[in-house]
Enzyme design. Structure first.
Site, PDB file in Angstrom:
ATOM      1  N   ALA A 122      -0.570  -3.720   6.496  1.00 44.81           N
ATOM      2  CA  ALA A 122      -0.804  -2.648   7.330  1.00 44.81           C
ATOM      3  C   ALA A 122      -0.398  -1.248   6.962  1.00 44.81           C
ATOM      4  CB  ALA A 122       0.035  -2.947   8.628  1.00 44.81           C
ATOM      5  N   GLY A 170      -0.465  -7.681   6.359  1.00 46.28           N
ATOM      6  CA  GLY A 170      -1.682  -7.691   7.061  1.00 46.28           C
ATOM      7  C   GLY A 170      -2.818  -7.877   6.346  1.00 46.28           C
ATOM      8  N   GLU A 180      -2.976 -11.700   5.927  1.00 44.20           N
ATOM      9  CA  GLU A 180      -3.243 -12.009   7.443  1.00 44.20           C
ATOM     10  C   GLU A 180      -4.785 -11.784   7.489  1.00 44.20           C
ATOM     11  OE1 GLU A 180      -0.025  -9.700   9.240  1.00 44.20           O
ATOM     12  OE2 GLU A 180       0.652 -11.388   9.997  1.00 44.20           O
ATOM     13  N   GLU A 232       6.698  -8.577   4.627  1.00 41.57           N
ATOM     14  CA  GLU A 232       7.334  -7.894   5.701  1.00 41.57           C
ATOM     15  C   GLU A 232       8.818  -7.976   6.085  1.00 41.57           C
ATOM     16  OE1 GLU A 232       4.666  -9.885   5.754  1.00 41.57           O
ATOM     17  OE2 GLU A 232       3.057  -8.877   7.155  1.00 41.57           O
TER      18      GLU A 232
HETATM   19  N1  CO8 Z   1       0.714   1.160   3.706  1.00 42.05           N
HETATM   20  C1  CO8 Z   1       0.742   2.329   3.224  1.00 42.05           C
HETATM   21  N2  CO8 Z   1       0.619   2.697   1.857  1.00 42.05           N
HETATM   22  C2  CO8 Z   1       0.603   1.796   1.261  1.00 42.05           C
HETATM   23  C3  CO8 Z   1       0.813   0.439   1.351  1.00 42.05           C
HETATM   24  C4  CO8 Z   1       0.924   0.193   2.768  1.00 42.05           C
HETATM   25  N3  CO8 Z   1       0.754  -1.061   3.030  1.00 42.05           N
HETATM   26  N4  CO8 Z   1       0.725  -0.230   0.324  1.00 42.05           N
HETATM   27  C5  CO8 Z   1       0.513   0.621  -0.913  1.00 42.05           C
HETATM   28  N5  CO8 Z   1       0.563   1.891  -0.217  1.00 42.05           N
HETATM   29  C6  CO8 Z   1      -0.020   3.295  -1.104  1.00 42.05           C
HETATM   30  C7  CO8 Z   1       1.404   3.539  -1.669  1.00 42.05           C
HETATM   31  O1  CO8 Z   1       2.258   4.236  -0.826  1.00 42.05           O
HETATM   32  C8  CO8 Z   1       0.960   4.598  -2.801  1.00 42.05           C
HETATM   33  O2  CO8 Z   1       0.618   5.904  -2.247  1.00 42.05           O
HETATM   34  P1  CO8 Z   1       1.088   7.327  -2.651  1.00 42.05           P
HETATM   35  O3  CO8 Z   1      -0.015   7.267  -4.106  1.00 42.05           O
HETATM   36  O4  CO8 Z   1       0.423   8.266  -1.758  1.00 42.05           O
HETATM   37  O5  CO8 Z   1       2.485   7.135  -3.108  1.00 42.05           O
HETATM   38  C9  CO8 Z   1      -0.276   4.026  -3.091  1.00 42.05           C
HETATM   39  O6  CO8 Z   1      -0.823   2.713  -2.420  1.00 42.05           O
HETATM   40  C10 CO8 Z   1      -0.121   3.136  -4.404  1.00 42.05           C
HETATM   41  O7  CO8 Z   1       1.017   2.232  -4.218  1.00 42.05           O
HETATM   42  P2  CO8 Z   1       2.073   2.081  -5.159  1.00 42.05           P
HETATM   43  O8  CO8 Z   1       2.180   3.124  -5.932  1.00 42.05           O
HETATM   44  O9  CO8 Z   1       3.244   1.342  -4.575  1.00 42.05           O
HETATM   45  O10 CO8 Z   1       1.461   0.881  -6.093  1.00 42.05           O
HETATM   46  P3  CO8 Z   1       2.086  -0.029  -7.306  1.00 42.05           P
HETATM   47  O11 CO8 Z   1       1.166  -0.631  -7.941  1.00 42.05           O
HETATM   48  O12 CO8 Z   1       3.641   0.532  -7.780  1.00 42.05           O
HETATM   49  O13 CO8 Z   1       2.930  -1.280  -6.197  1.00 42.05           O
HETATM   50  C11 CO8 Z   1       2.573  -2.828  -4.220  1.00 42.05           C
HETATM   51  C12 CO8 Z   1       1.741  -2.142  -5.304  1.00 42.05           C
HETATM   52  C13 CO8 Z   1       3.408  -3.819  -4.750  1.00 42.05           C
HETATM   53  C14 CO8 Z   1       1.510  -3.428  -3.434  1.00 42.05           C
HETATM   54  C15 CO8 Z   1       3.223  -1.820  -3.407  1.00 42.05           C
HETATM   55  O14 CO8 Z   1       2.266  -0.658  -3.041  1.00 42.05           O
HETATM   56  C16 CO8 Z   1       3.823  -2.353  -2.075  1.00 42.05           C
HETATM   57  O15 CO8 Z   1       4.679  -3.147  -2.136  1.00 42.05           O
HETATM   58  N6  CO8 Z   1       3.083  -2.167  -0.975  1.00 42.05           N
HETATM   59  C17 CO8 Z   1       3.535  -2.494   0.374  1.00 42.05           C
HETATM   60  C18 CO8 Z   1       3.324  -3.971   0.649  1.00 42.05           C
HETATM   61  C19 CO8 Z   1       3.796  -4.477   2.014  1.00 42.05           C
HETATM   62  O16 CO8 Z   1       4.894  -4.450   2.240  1.00 42.05           O
HETATM   63  N7  CO8 Z   1       2.863  -4.847   2.866  1.00 42.05           N
HETATM   64  C20 CO8 Z   1       3.174  -5.274   4.091  1.00 42.05           C
HETATM   65  C21 CO8 Z   1       3.077  -4.057   5.156  1.00 42.05           C
HETATM   66  S1  CO8 Z   1       3.562  -4.437   6.566  1.00 42.05           S
HETATM   67  C22 CO8 Z   1       2.263  -5.248   7.428  1.00 42.05           C
HETATM   68  O17 CO8 Z   1       1.115  -5.583   6.714  1.00 42.05           O
HETATM   69  C23 CO8 Z   1       2.517  -5.853   8.807  1.00 42.05           C
HETATM   70  C24 CO8 Z   1       1.133  -6.124   9.475  1.00 42.05           C
HETATM   71  C25 CO8 Z   1       1.382  -6.422  10.594  1.00 42.05           C
HETATM   72  C26 CO8 Z   1       0.005  -6.588  11.542  1.00 42.05           C
HETATM   73  C27 CO8 Z   1       0.369  -6.673  13.339  1.00 42.05           C
HETATM   74  C28 CO8 Z   1      -0.904  -6.648  13.909  1.00 42.05           C
HETATM   75  C29 CO8 Z   1      -0.640  -6.598  15.681  1.00 42.05           C
END
Ligand code: CO8
Length: 292
Positions: free
Chosen positions: A100, A143, A146, A166
Site C-alpha cells: 500500500a 499489500g 496480498e 507491515e
Molecule cells: N509506499 C509508498 N512509496 C513507496 C513504497 C510504498 N509501499 N515502496 C517504495 N516506495 C517508494 C520509495 O519511497 C521511493 O520513492 P522516492 O524515490 O520518492 O523516495 C521509491 O519507491 C523507491 O523505493 P526505494 O528507494 O526504497 O527502493 P529500494 O530498492 O531501496 O527498496 C523496498 C525497495 C525494499 C521495496 C523499499 O522501497 C521498501 O521497503 N518499501 C516498503 C515496503 C513495505 O513496507 N510495504 C508494506 C506497506 S504497508 C501495506 O502494504 C499495508 C496494506 C494494507 C491494505 C489494507 C486494505 C484495507
C-alpha cells in the site's frame, strides 16, 4: 501525440487499440466494450486475455487509493466484457507492487481510517468471477503480496521477492495477508513471515505452495498470458463454476464444500457445452464451445 504501447509480445498475441498519450494518459478499448482513461495502469488485450499492468514505476507500484480504484475499474470492465475470459495482473521487472502507499497513511488516526473504511475498496477483486492470474516479478510486499494472493493463480519470476513487512511499520497486514498466507503455507511459516516481517523468495513461495510456477524473469508474463489463453479456450461457464467451487473451500467445511461442488457439478449438465464436450470426446473430435 499518440504512441502505441511497445512491449515484446508472445507469439500470436495482439494489442487491441491501446494508445498512450504524451502525458501517459491511456485510452483503451477492447472490441469497443472496455473504454476508460487510466493514469496508473496500462490495459492491453491478448485475444480473450485482459492484461492489467500496474504502472507507477517510480514508487515501485505502491498501491495508492487511486491506483487501486483503477485496478478495480479495469477488473470490473473485464469481468463484464464478453470478449474477455481471463485476466492477468502484472507489474514490471523491479516491482509487482511494494505494498500500500505508505505515504497515504501518514498522520491518519484510528478514527480517520475506521470511519472512512480506509482502503476498503481493495476487497473488490474477490468478487471477480473470471479467473485472475498474477504475473509477479520483483517486489510483492505487503499489500502487493496480498494483491497477488487475491488472484487465483500466481506465476513468479525467479527474482521475485514476497513478504508481509507491515510489522516493521508498526501495523499488520490488512488485506487478507494473515488469512491467505496461513491457508497457503501453514501456520508456522505464516507466523514466521508476518511476525518477523522477513521476505521470502519465489523458490520458497513455490515450495510452500503459494506460487504455482517459477519462471525466468522475461518469461513470466508470456507464460501467464498463455495460461490465460488456455483457460479462455475452454467452456467459460464451467471455468467460472470451477473457480467458484475452489474458492468455497476457504469458507466451508469439507462436507459442505463437497455438497456445494456436487450441486454445481449437477447444474453443469444443463449446459449445451456439457453435451458438446462429452459428444466431442466420444466422437474423437475437438469440441466447439459456445459458453452456453
Ligand atoms: N509506499 C509508498 N512509496 C513507496 C513504497 C510504498 N509501499 N515502496 C517504495 N516506495 C517508494 C520509495 O519511497 C521511493 O520513492 P522516492 O524515490 O520518492 O523516495 C521509491 O519507491 C523507491 O523505493 P526505494 O528507494 O526504497 O527502493 P529500494 O530498492 O531501496 O527498496 C523496498 C525497495 C525494499 C521495496 C523499499 O522501497 C521498501 O521497503 N518499501 C516498503 C515496503 C513495505 O513496507 N510495504 C508494506 C506497506 S504497508 C501495506 O502494504 C499495508 C496494506 C494494507 C491494505 C489494507 C486494505 C484495507
Amino acid at each position: 501525440m499518440f504512441a502505441s504501447l511497445v512491449r515484446p509480445l508472445s507469439k500470436g498475441s495482439q494489442i487491441t487499440k491501446v494508445l498512450v498519450t504524451s502525458n501517459n494518459v491511456a485510452k483503451f478499448s477492447t472490441s469497443g466494450v472496455l473504454r476508460k482513461d487510466y493514469h496508473d495502469i496500462l490495459i492491453e488485450s491478448h485475444g480473450k486475455v485482459g492484461l492489467i499492468t500496474l504502472n507507477r514505476p517510480k514508487a515501485l507500484n505502491a498501491l495508492s487509493s487511486h491506483l487501486f480504484h483503477e485496478i478495480n475499474s479495469a477488473l470490473e470492465k473485464y469481468d463484464e466484457d464478453p470478449n474477455i475470459s481471463t485476466i492477468v495482473i502484472t507489474g514490471n521487472e523491479r516491482a509487482f507492487a511494494a505494498g500500500a502507499d505508505i505515504k497515504e497513511m501518514v498522520g491518519k488516526s484510528f478514527a480517520d481510517v475506521y470511519k472512512t473504511a480506509f482502503l476498503g475498496h481493495w476487497g473488490k477483486i474477490n468478487d471477480i468471477r473470471k479467473p485472475v492470474i498474477a504475473a509477479v516479478n520483483g517486489f510483492a510486499l505487503g499489500g502487493g503480496c496480498e494483491l497477488a494472493m487475491s488472484c487465483d493463480i500466481i506465476y513468479a519470476g525467479e527474482k521475485a521477492v514476497f513478504g508481509q513487512p507491515e510489522i516493521k511499520l508498526g501495523i499488520i497486514p490488512g488485506a487478507g495477508g494473515t488469512q491467505r498466507l496461513v491457508r497457503a503455507i501453514g501456520k508456522s511459516k505464516a507466523m514466521e513471515i508476518v511476525l518477523s516481517g522477513r521476505n521470502f523468495t519465489a523458490k520458497e513461495a513455490e515450495q510452500w505452495g503459494l506460487v504455482s510456477k517459477v519462471l525466468p524473469v522475461d518469461k513470466v508474463l508470456d507464460e501467464a498470458i498463455k495460461l490465460g489463453q488456455e483457460i479462455a479456450s475452454l467452456s467459460q461457464p464451467s471455468i467460472q463454476a470451477a473457480k467458484e467451487s475452489i474458492n468455497r473451500a476457504f469458507e466451508l467445511s469439507l462436507k459442505e464444500g463437497c455438497h456445494f461442488e456436487r450441486k454445481l457439478f449437477y447444474s453443469l449438465f444443463a449446459l449445451k457445452d456439457k453435451e458438446e464436450g462429452i459428444d466431442a470426446f466420444v466422437k474423437k473430435r475437438d469440441p466447439k464451445w459456445t459458453d452456453e
